[in-house]
Design a protein around this motif. Structure first.
Motif, short mmCIF file in Angstrom:
data_model
loop_
_atom_site.label_atom_id
_atom_site.label_comp_id
_atom_site.label_asym_id
_atom_site.label_seq_id
_atom_site.Cartn_x
_atom_site.Cartn_y
_atom_site.Cartn_z
N MET A 58 -26.32 24.13 14.24
CA MET A 58 -25.70 23.17 15.12
C MET A 58 -24.65 22.34 14.38
SD MET A 58 -27.44 20.31 17.48
CE MET A 58 -26.93 18.65 17.17
N PHE A 59 -24.99 21.86 13.17
CA PHE A 59 -24.05 21.05 12.42
C PHE A 59 -22.83 21.86 11.99
CE2 PHE A 59 -27.97 18.53 11.77
CZ PHE A 59 -27.52 17.37 12.39
N ASN A 60 -23.03 23.16 11.83
CA ASN A 60 -21.91 24.03 11.49
C ASN A 60 -20.87 24.02 12.59
OD1 ASN A 60 -21.00 25.46 9.36
ND2 ASN A 60 -22.08 27.35 9.84
N LYS A 61 -21.33 24.09 13.84
CA LYS A 61 -20.41 24.07 14.99
C LYS A 61 -19.71 22.73 15.09
CE LYS A 61 -22.75 27.54 17.75
NZ LYS A 61 -23.37 27.86 19.02
N ILE A 62 -20.44 21.65 14.86
CA ILE A 62 -19.85 20.31 14.90
C ILE A 62 -18.77 20.20 13.83
CG2 ILE A 62 -20.30 17.86 14.53
CD1 ILE A 62 -23.11 18.36 15.74
N ASN A 63 -19.07 20.67 12.63
CA ASN A 63 -18.08 20.64 11.55
C ASN A 63 -16.84 21.44 11.90
OD1 ASN A 63 -19.41 18.92 9.80
ND2 ASN A 63 -20.45 20.58 8.72
N LYS A 64 -17.03 22.61 12.52
CA LYS A 64 -15.88 23.44 12.89
C LYS A 64 -14.99 22.72 13.90
CE LYS A 64 -16.82 28.19 11.93
NZ LYS A 64 -16.66 29.54 12.42
N ILE A 65 -15.61 22.08 14.89
CA ILE A 65 -14.83 21.35 15.90
C ILE A 65 -14.05 20.22 15.24
CG2 ILE A 65 -15.02 19.79 17.89
CD1 ILE A 65 -17.40 21.51 18.82
N LEU A 66 -14.73 19.44 14.42
CA LEU A 66 -14.08 18.29 13.79
C LEU A 66 -13.05 18.72 12.75
CD1 LEU A 66 -17.08 15.81 13.53
CD2 LEU A 66 -15.29 15.91 15.27
N ASP A 67 -13.33 19.77 11.99
CA ASP A 67 -12.36 20.26 11.00
C ASP A 67 -11.09 20.75 11.68
OD1 ASP A 67 -13.95 19.70 8.84
OD2 ASP A 67 -14.63 21.76 8.53
N PHE A 68 -11.24 21.50 12.77
CA PHE A 68 -10.09 22.01 13.51
C PHE A 68 -9.22 20.84 14.00
CE2 PHE A 68 -8.09 23.30 17.53
CZ PHE A 68 -7.32 24.35 17.07
N ASN A 69 -9.86 19.85 14.59
CA ASN A 69 -9.11 18.71 15.11
C ASN A 69 -8.52 17.85 13.99
OD1 ASN A 69 -9.24 18.68 18.13
ND2 ASN A 69 -11.36 19.06 17.61
N GLN A 70 -9.19 17.78 12.87
CA GLN A 70 -8.63 17.06 11.73
C GLN A 70 -7.35 17.76 11.25
OE1 GLN A 70 -11.17 16.78 8.29
NE2 GLN A 70 -9.61 15.79 7.07
N ASN A 71 -7.38 19.08 11.21
CA ASN A 71 -6.19 19.83 10.81
C ASN A 71 -5.05 19.63 11.80
OD1 ASN A 71 -7.23 20.89 8.43
ND2 ASN A 71 -8.18 22.60 9.48
N LEU A 72 -5.38 19.59 13.10
CA LEU A 72 -4.35 19.33 14.10
C LEU A 72 -3.75 17.93 13.92
CD1 LEU A 72 -5.63 20.84 17.47
CD2 LEU A 72 -3.65 21.53 16.14
N LEU A 73 -4.60 16.94 13.67
CA LEU A 73 -4.10 15.59 13.44
C LEU A 73 -3.20 15.54 12.20
CD1 LEU A 73 -7.21 13.36 14.24
CD2 LEU A 73 -5.10 13.56 15.56
N ASN A 74 -3.58 16.26 11.15
CA ASN A 74 -2.74 16.33 9.95
C ASN A 74 -1.37 16.93 10.28
OD1 ASN A 74 -4.76 15.23 8.38
ND2 ASN A 74 -5.46 17.21 7.61
N PHE A 75 -1.38 17.98 11.11
CA PHE A 75 -0.13 18.62 11.52
C PHE A 75 0.75 17.63 12.28
CE2 PHE A 75 2.18 20.54 15.05
CZ PHE A 75 3.10 21.31 14.35
N TYR A 76 0.17 16.96 13.28
CA TYR A 76 0.95 16.03 14.09
C TYR A 76 1.47 14.86 13.25
CZ TYR A 76 -0.76 18.49 18.23
OH TYR A 76 -1.03 19.45 19.19
N ALA A 77 0.67 14.38 12.31
CA ALA A 77 1.11 13.28 11.44
C ALA A 77 2.29 13.72 10.57
CB ALA A 77 -0.05 12.80 10.59
N LYS A 78 2.19 14.90 9.99
CA LYS A 78 3.29 15.41 9.14
C LYS A 78 4.54 15.63 9.97
CE LYS A 78 5.18 16.86 5.39
NZ LYS A 78 5.53 15.91 4.36
N ARG A 79 4.38 16.15 11.18
CA ARG A 79 5.53 16.40 12.04
C ARG A 79 6.18 15.08 12.44
NH1 ARG A 79 6.65 18.60 17.75
NH2 ARG A 79 8.69 19.54 17.39
#
Length: 133
Positions: free
Chosen positions: A1-22
């Motif tokens: 279960m925590f693996n899925k939570i980490n995947k969701i949050l990691d994906f969104n963290q990467n998206l936030l990093n992308f938007y911040a850099k852009r």
């Protein structure tokens, strides 16, 4: 279960990093609108989202050899490929910044960043509700 939570949050963290850099890049383009010979640049969302998805589905697993070890965490750092914007209109001073495009992209990027924050907030609320029972 925590693996899925980490995947969701990691994906969104990467998206936030992308938007911040852009956001930084678009701000730089706007700030240099009158700089002679400045070439407008941007990041390709299509290319970067492919990298993010590939990274999240990499299948790399870390193994704990003791129950006293901390949970493994993947490194979330990756580089963005910055490309020049191909623009047919070049000003007389050699500048390629199109202020209309930059303003629109800046607003769209900001809205996407905010949208992602709301999504993460709702995901965390949902997880908390499930854990509460």
């Amino acid at each position: 279960m925590f693996n899925k939570i980490n995947k969701i949050l990691d994906f969104n963290q990467n998206l936030l990093n992308f938007y911040a850099k852009r956001e930084e890049i678009l701000s730089s383009n706007i700030a240099n609108a009158d700089t002679p010979n400045y070439k407008s640049i941007d990041i390709s969302f299509k290319d970067e989202i492919k990298k993010i998805i590939k990274k999240n589905n990499s299948g790399i697993t870390l193994k704990k050899t003791s129950s006293h070890h901390l949970n493994p965490k993947k490194n979330n750092f990756f580089t963005f490929e910055i490309k020049p914007i191909l623009n047919k209109e070049i000003s007389s001073n050699g500048n390629t910044v199109d202020m209309n495009r930059e303003r629109i992209e800046f607003i769209k990027n900001t809205l996407k960043y905010e949208e992602n924050l709301v999504f993460i907030k709702n995901e965390i609320k949902n997880i908390m509700n499930v854990l509460k029972g």
